[in-house]
Design an enzyme around this catalytic site. Sequence first.
Site, mmCIF file in Angstrom:
data_model
loop_
_atom_site.group_PDB
_atom_site.id
_atom_site.type_symbol
_atom_site.label_atom_id
_atom_site.label_comp_id
_atom_site.label_asym_id
_atom_site.label_seq_id
_atom_site.Cartn_x
_atom_site.Cartn_y
_atom_site.Cartn_z
ATOM 1 N N GLY A 112 0.814 -1.223 0.000
ATOM 2 C CA GLY A 112 0.000 0.000 0.000
ATOM 3 C C GLY A 112 0.840 1.261 0.000
ATOM 4 N N ASP A 145 2.586 8.621 -0.441
ATOM 5 C CA ASP A 145 3.510 7.603 -0.934
ATOM 6 C C ASP A 145 4.735 7.594 -0.037
ATOM 7 O OD1 ASP A 145 5.084 5.848 -2.333
ATOM 8 O OD2 ASP A 145 4.505 6.637 -4.296
ATOM 9 N N ARG A 147 7.135 5.269 -0.133
ATOM 10 C CA ARG A 147 8.153 4.359 -0.649
ATOM 11 C C ARG A 147 9.442 5.088 -1.028
ATOM 12 N NH1 ARG A 147 4.558 1.804 -5.267
ATOM 13 N NH2 ARG A 147 4.072 4.005 -5.429
#
Length: 217
Positions: A112, A145, A147
């Site tokens: 996710g 986000d 990441r």
Amino acid sequence: MLAEKQISKLFLISGAFHTPTVKHVASARLPTRHGEFEISGYRSLSSGEEFVCLRMGAAVENIPTLVRIHSQCLTGDVFGSLKCDCGLQLDRTMKLIGDEGRGVIVYQMQEGRGIGILNKIRAYALQDQGADTIEANLRLGLDVDMRHYGQCVEILKDLGLKQVRVISNNPLKLDAIRAGGLEIVERISLDIEPSDESVFYLSTKKNLMGHLIEKIG
Ligand SMILES: [Zn+2]
């Protein structure tokens, strides 16, 4: 007992030497319906993060290698969810690599976009009430986000890759691969035909997150 191999190489990134921040843990053969891959495990030396890498064929000088950094999506990759395009992207990538006989997938285990599976289900619940994927994360107090791809790129370099053909629609992944010092000679787009369930998610990805998706207006 796992055979552990410390990566002893120093990586040349942007003209400066950096010590490695990932460690190879083990590799084994993995036969799949798309052919036989080698599966490898890596561990981050700077966090608890683990990475899995699938490779077919060895790196060959002057032949650009197909690569994908695939972000884990339990719902799409394993359960065949139609809410996103992840599972089909992974399957299509493995087929492309199988057909070519050479390529690498770094599977980044950040469910996710880094929020984890339980938060992702909470975000899905908000989406059921009409929020888009970005609003849902923000309402939960989470970044859109979370990441980072630097260590995925380190793994590609540990495998000896220099020139790559990147299978991705995500400009942030392309930037990270370039910033890590690999030469992108081609981008291969993965345009999955949107379904009724995924069209809203894909248009958010395209219009609000800059993903390069041609089949969405
Ligand atoms: Zn997904």
